[in-house]
Design an enzyme around this catalytic site. Sequence first.
Site, short mmCIF file in Angstrom:
data_model
loop_
_atom_site.label_atom_id
_atom_site.label_comp_id
_atom_site.label_asym_id
_atom_site.label_seq_id
_atom_site.Cartn_x
_atom_site.Cartn_y
_atom_site.Cartn_z
N ARG A 1 -10.95 -0.41 13.91
CA ARG A 1 -10.21 0.46 12.79
C ARG A 1 -11.42 -0.03 11.54
NH1 ARG A 1 -4.36 0.79 10.67
NH2 ARG A 1 -5.24 -0.96 9.17
N LYS B 1 1.36 -1.30 -0.10
CA LYS B 1 0.39 -0.48 -0.35
C LYS B 1 0.73 0.72 0.00
CE LYS B 1 -0.20 -0.03 5.15
NZ LYS B 1 -1.04 -0.71 5.97
N MET C 1 12.14 24.93 3.45
CA MET C 1 11.10 23.45 2.72
C MET C 1 12.36 23.19 1.63
SD MET C 1 9.15 25.02 -0.37
CE MET C 1 8.03 25.96 0.56
N TYR D 1 16.49 29.54 10.12
CA TYR D 1 15.02 30.57 9.93
C TYR D 1 15.25 30.44 11.53
CZ TYR D 1 13.04 30.49 5.66
OH TYR D 1 13.58 30.76 3.92
#
Length: 371
Positions: A139, A38, A311, A263
């Site tokens: 689930r 998957k 990023m 940052y």
Amino acid sequence: MTADFESASLTVRLGAIAANYRTLRQLAGPAAAAAVVKADGYGLGAKMVAPALAGAGCDTFFVAQLGEGVALRPHVPKARIFVLEGAAEEAVPLLIAHELTPVLNSLPDIAAWVAASRAQGKWRRPLDAAIHIDTGLNRLGLRSDELSTLAAEWRERLAGLNLALLMSHLACADDLGADVAMNRRQLERFRAALAMLPPAPASLAATSGVFLGSDYRFDLVRPGIGLWGGGPEQARNPMKNVAVLQARVLQTRRIDKGDSVGYAATFRAKRPTMLATVALGYADGIMRAASNRGAAGFAGARAPFAGRVSMDLLTLDITDMKKQPRMGDAVELLGDTMKLRDVAAAWGTNEYELLTGFSPRIPRRYTDAAA
Ligand SMILES: *Cc1c(COP(=O)(O)O)cnc(C)c1O
């Protein structure tokens, strides 16, 4: 950008995947072993890893979604493909057209699939299906009230269907801190469910379940993460490393004591410091939570992340490395120095989220190598 300059790449060792499959199958024997592919083969590329697994003898695959099954079908034309998300009425025509076997999760799922099977007419083979019984994960799968109904009425409700598998899924198999008594409870519930239903092959264990002992293996095991080198406790994990994530150093620089990096200036140099800026960031799946926590490998040594992951870039403190990477060198974010389990822990996640999080921007490269 040309093919001979790649800022980053994820190398997938198909030979190691095949070896891991054989190891798991041997551990699970005499049970058979499927492969769970998957989420695009846990991010590694289902259309490449599934044929490699088929080559190692795997004839049964599991995917989560109908679309994944449709996409996988041409790559493993002879294999059985189970679709975990069930057989919603709208999914039925595609499941049939692509010869996908649904894992039925509810009485309405069962009814939709039985109706489709009967509608085919008498001259056709009945449709195959798996039924998922929820034994405590809460689930997917039949709830206990649905199981009771099915147990009382299976002759009518399953007529015209070929029951290929009865399965359930464990909640606590891989988590050492988790409730281990839960595994036993789910095993007992699963056995009780099997006794209430018509005989069919049974499956309970995913990767970690294989390591819980023969009681948990039944007829088929369903490993996913173990195929890609992950698994239970690292100490007894016999899996080979599969994925190697590398990226280039774009620049190096020396900063002074007191200078900051990145940052929000979350890293401040306590000494004159050598930095290497690497071409990977959170847009590639390097979690921002790894800021100031992760590390990268080079020439067998490690350098910690300095400052925030941004990023497209991250920065390493390479001051203490004997052999420092230079511009253009490739450092390893995941691989033989940086082990899957340790990297996941450092990034504040698990092996599954780590692998499935690598973005399509990173080119996948395939090798037949096993190591
Ligand atoms: C994902 C999944 C698996 C595979 O689990 P691993 O821990 O990756 O081995 C098996 N069965 C079901 C139902 C799953 O959802």
